[in-house]
Write an enzyme that holds these catalytic residues in place. Structure first.
Site, PDB file in Angstrom:
ATOM      1  N   ASP A  10       0.822  -1.223   0.000  1.00 20.14           N
ATOM      2  CA  ASP A  10       0.000   0.000   0.000  1.00 20.14           C
ATOM      3  C   ASP A  10       0.851   1.266   0.000  1.00 20.14           C
ATOM      4  OD1 ASP A  10      -2.405  -1.600   0.311  1.00 20.14           O
ATOM      5  OD2 ASP A  10      -1.807  -1.839   2.408  1.00 20.14           O
ATOM      6  N   LYS A  63       2.536   2.113  -5.086  1.00 21.51           N
ATOM      7  CA  LYS A  63       3.236   1.570  -6.251  1.00 21.51           C
ATOM      8  C   LYS A  63       2.453   1.783  -7.526  1.00 21.51           C
ATOM      9  CE  LYS A  63       3.474  -2.557  -4.513  1.00 21.51           C
ATOM     10  NZ  LYS A  63       2.880  -2.234  -3.184  1.00 21.51           N
ATOM     11  N   GLY A  69      -3.904  -4.380  -4.378  1.00 17.13           N
ATOM     12  CA  GLY A  69      -4.784  -3.298  -4.796  1.00 17.13           C
ATOM     13  C   GLY A  69      -3.982  -2.074  -5.170  1.00 17.13           C
ATOM     14  N   HIS A  70      -4.008  -1.707  -6.440  1.00 14.68           N
ATOM     15  CA  HIS A  70      -3.287  -0.535  -6.915  1.00 14.68           C
ATOM     16  C   HIS A  70      -4.283   0.505  -7.419  1.00 14.68           C
ATOM     17  CE1 HIS A  70       0.533  -3.152  -7.773  1.00 14.68           C
ATOM     18  NE2 HIS A  70       0.256  -3.011  -6.497  1.00 14.68           N
ATOM     19  N   GLN A  93       2.253  -6.114  -3.064  1.00 15.50           N
ATOM     20  CA  GLN A  93       2.524  -6.089  -1.629  1.00 15.50           C
ATOM     21  C   GLN A  93       3.832  -5.333  -1.354  1.00 15.50           C
ATOM     22  OE1 GLN A  93       1.370  -9.502  -2.806  1.00 15.50           O
ATOM     23  NE2 GLN A  93      -0.596  -8.587  -2.427  1.00 15.50           N
TER      24      GLN A  93
END
Length: 409
Positions: free
Chosen positions: A12, A15, A39-40, A198
């Site tokens: 988080d 990235k 999750g991006h 991650q």
């Protein structure tokens, strides 16, 4: 040229934005690890894209993206995500490729993932997406790869209920599948961005085991998951936030304390939007941990750093960061493997004055407030790694580049 982008904290870190920003200089973007538990978030003007499996470069209309061999892919989640991209006006067909060696997440894995975690004496806090089960099946040599569900002979060995579920995805996947090693070889001198998921502290080997992800989220995983050897890597960029966050259980030495640091927690979560993209869970928040960051830099041979969320501190009177741990029998300034030591560690902090002015509109590093530059300079001195990119807001244009990661040093 091959540039690797990894998280240098517990994930988080931002990235997605950094990868999106760097895509301007890339021809191909390869996601080398993880699954739908990642999750991006990418902000382009008024449009917000939330990605879980598809590499962040898909938003660029002239880029090819690859789901690499180190990933575990839930076909249902994958095609749902592609459908959402279509609804947002992203023309992805012909630009999304999937490694034939990537593993498949089957429906039963999700339920089993949750049950396993619930039955642990000390639950890890899984996202329940079946990721850990898929990776464990892979390690036990009981998993199924993309190529296995496309070939009739191996497909027939899969449980009948799972075959029925997978049948709808076989034809569309067959149009995307690629031998990623051969694909990368044919790309030759193209510029390639290798995107991790991650973060280092969630890596199976380097992270705070057992409170980690099941895949390789360190820089070393870029080679295994993308089809290129170690000598092909030109630069490793580590992404970190101006503070620390973590989702799920596990040690977190610099965590703000509920009841004592309530205002800090509320401010960071509200201004930094610190809620999981995948789970929606509020993230645990804490001071920037330089002990952990330096460990990540050394463990990954990070060449340069990208600092995100610096603007979250704009209204703060002072900023603190962690330079060592008090472990009850003295202090340490190296990141311990022992989870019991980490559990009792408390941060030894250093204070910096806040800059008390908005920085979201600043485009040149020298125009940042002196206090902000002093904060960054201390991070560089402590870690021994330069901060080459500074994000001052969620939009890709709110990015300051001190040294271009695409230029060989």
């Amino acid at each position: 040229m091959h540039v690797v982008v990894i998280g240098a904290q517990w994930g988080d870190e931002g990235k997605g934005k950094i990868v999106d920003f760097l895509c301007d200089g890339a021809d191909v973007i390869v996601r080398f690890s993880g699954g739908a538990n990642a999750g991006h978030t990418i902000v382009r003007g008024d449009e917000i894209y939330k990605l879980h499996l598809v590499p962040s470069g898909i938003i660029w209309s002239d880029k090819t993206v690859v789901l690499g061999s180190g990933m575990v892919i839930d076909p249902e989640a994958f095609f749902s995500e592609l459908h959402q991209l279509t609804e947002q006006g992203v023309l992805w067909e012909g630009r999304v490729l999937v490694s034939d060696r990537a593993h498949v997440v089957l429906p039963a894995y999700r339920k089993l993932d949750i049950e396993l975690d619930q039955n642990r004496p000390d639950p890890i806090g899984t996202t329940g997406r079946g990721i850990g089960v898929a990776y464990s099946k892979k390690a036990m040599r009981d998993g199924f790869r993309i190529i296995d569900i496309l070939e009739d002979e191996t497909f027939a060995t899969i449980d009948a209920e799972d075959r029925e579920f997978l049948e709808q995805f076989r034809e569309p996947l067959s149009r995307m599948v690629v031998d990623v090693q051969r694909f990368m070889e044919l790309k030759g001198q193209k510029t390639v961005l290798l995107e991790g998921a991650q973060g280092t502290l969630l890596d199976l080997d380097l992270g705070t085991y057992p409170y980690v992800s099941s895949g390789c989220s360190a820089a070393a995983g870029a080679c295994l998951g993308s089809g290129v050897g170690p000598r092909a890597i030109d630069r490793i960029l580590g992404v970190f936030k101006a503070y620390s966050t973590r989702v799920g259980n596990g040690p977190f030495p610099t965590e703000f304390i509920e009841g004592r640091d309530e205002q800090l927690i509320e401010h960071i979560r509200a201004v930094g939007h610190e809620y999981g993209v995948t789970t929606g869970r509020p993230r645990r928040c804490g001071y920037l941990d330089l002990v952990a960051l330096r460990y990540a830099c050394r463990a990954n041979s990070i060449d340069s750093l990208a600092l995100t969320h610096l603007d979250v501190y704009d209204a703060m009177d002072e900023v603190k960061l962690c330079v060592a741990y008090d472990v009850g029998q003295g202090t340490v300034d190296t990141f311990p493997a022992s989870r019991t030591v980490l559990d009792r560690a408390t941060p030894v902090t250093k204070r910096f004055p806040g800059w008390k002015t908005p920085i979201t509109g600043i485009t040149r590093y020298q125009d940042l407030p002196t206090a902000a530059r002093d904060y960054i300079a201390f991070i560089e001195e402590f870690t021994g790694v330069p901060v080459d990119v500074v994000s001052v807001g969620p939009d890709r244009e709110q990015t300051i580049v001190r040294r271009d990661p695409w230029i060989r040093s």
